[in-house]
Design an enzyme around this catalytic site. Sequence first.
Site, mmCIF file in Angstrom:
data_model
loop_
_atom_site.group_PDB
_atom_site.id
_atom_site.type_symbol
_atom_site.label_atom_id
_atom_site.label_comp_id
_atom_site.label_asym_id
_atom_site.label_seq_id
_atom_site.Cartn_x
_atom_site.Cartn_y
_atom_site.Cartn_z
ATOM 1 N N HIS A 18 0.832 -1.199 0.000
ATOM 2 C CA HIS A 18 0.000 0.000 0.000
ATOM 3 C C HIS A 18 0.873 1.258 0.000
ATOM 4 C CE1 HIS A 18 -3.071 -2.727 2.154
ATOM 5 N NE2 HIS A 18 -3.498 -2.557 0.903
ATOM 6 N N LYS A 42 -16.799 -6.941 6.444
ATOM 7 C CA LYS A 42 -15.618 -7.353 7.208
ATOM 8 C C LYS A 42 -15.649 -6.782 8.623
ATOM 9 C CE LYS A 42 -12.335 -7.309 3.312
ATOM 10 N NZ LYS A 42 -11.096 -6.668 2.829
ATOM 11 N N ARG A 91 -2.316 -6.337 -7.929
ATOM 12 C CA ARG A 91 -1.277 -7.354 -7.759
ATOM 13 C C ARG A 91 -1.345 -8.412 -8.851
ATOM 14 N NH1 ARG A 91 -2.866 -9.656 -2.302
ATOM 15 N NH2 ARG A 91 -4.837 -8.988 -3.157
ATOM 16 N N SER A 129 -3.088 -7.879 2.920
ATOM 17 C CA SER A 129 -3.519 -7.657 4.303
ATOM 18 C C SER A 129 -4.060 -8.947 4.909
ATOM 19 C CB SER A 129 -4.604 -6.573 4.344
ATOM 20 O OG SER A 129 -4.064 -5.329 3.985
#
Length: 153
Positions: A18, A42, A91, A129
């Site tokens: 990040h 979440k 990614r 993460s």
Amino acid sequence: MKKVALFPGSFDPFTKGHADIVKRGLKLFDEIIIGIGTNSAKKRYFSLEMMTDKIRETFKDNEHIKIISYDDLTANAAHQHGANFLLRGLRNTTDFEYENTISQVNRHLVGELETVFLITSPELAPISSTIVRELHKYGAKVDDYLPYDLEEN
């Protein structure tokens, strides 16, 4: 016109990947707002307050970076904070598929909002993460994946 980008995410935690996107994004934008959003799907592992403090500590010497938290649609948060761009890191192709769909919806909600994708630096691509949380949960050292010292708090 000032180019302001919102870099949204749950950042639970904020990783070196990040931080790399933010630093590289500063070559494109006058200001980057790191927006820690509430994801209704979440439950946070690291507290919002702690993560805000850690991100602020990471970029304390850079006046072109601002940190906010928000509990709204990302497009609305961008509009409210004067951001005309969203900054996102990719990614892999799975990230692209997901982010592409979201960018289309955000553009529909706020017509002038453009999403800019940066490809994650290869050495940081494996970091997520989710993986960092799992490692931390089971007692593994995670400092190599974070741009700050987690154990200070």
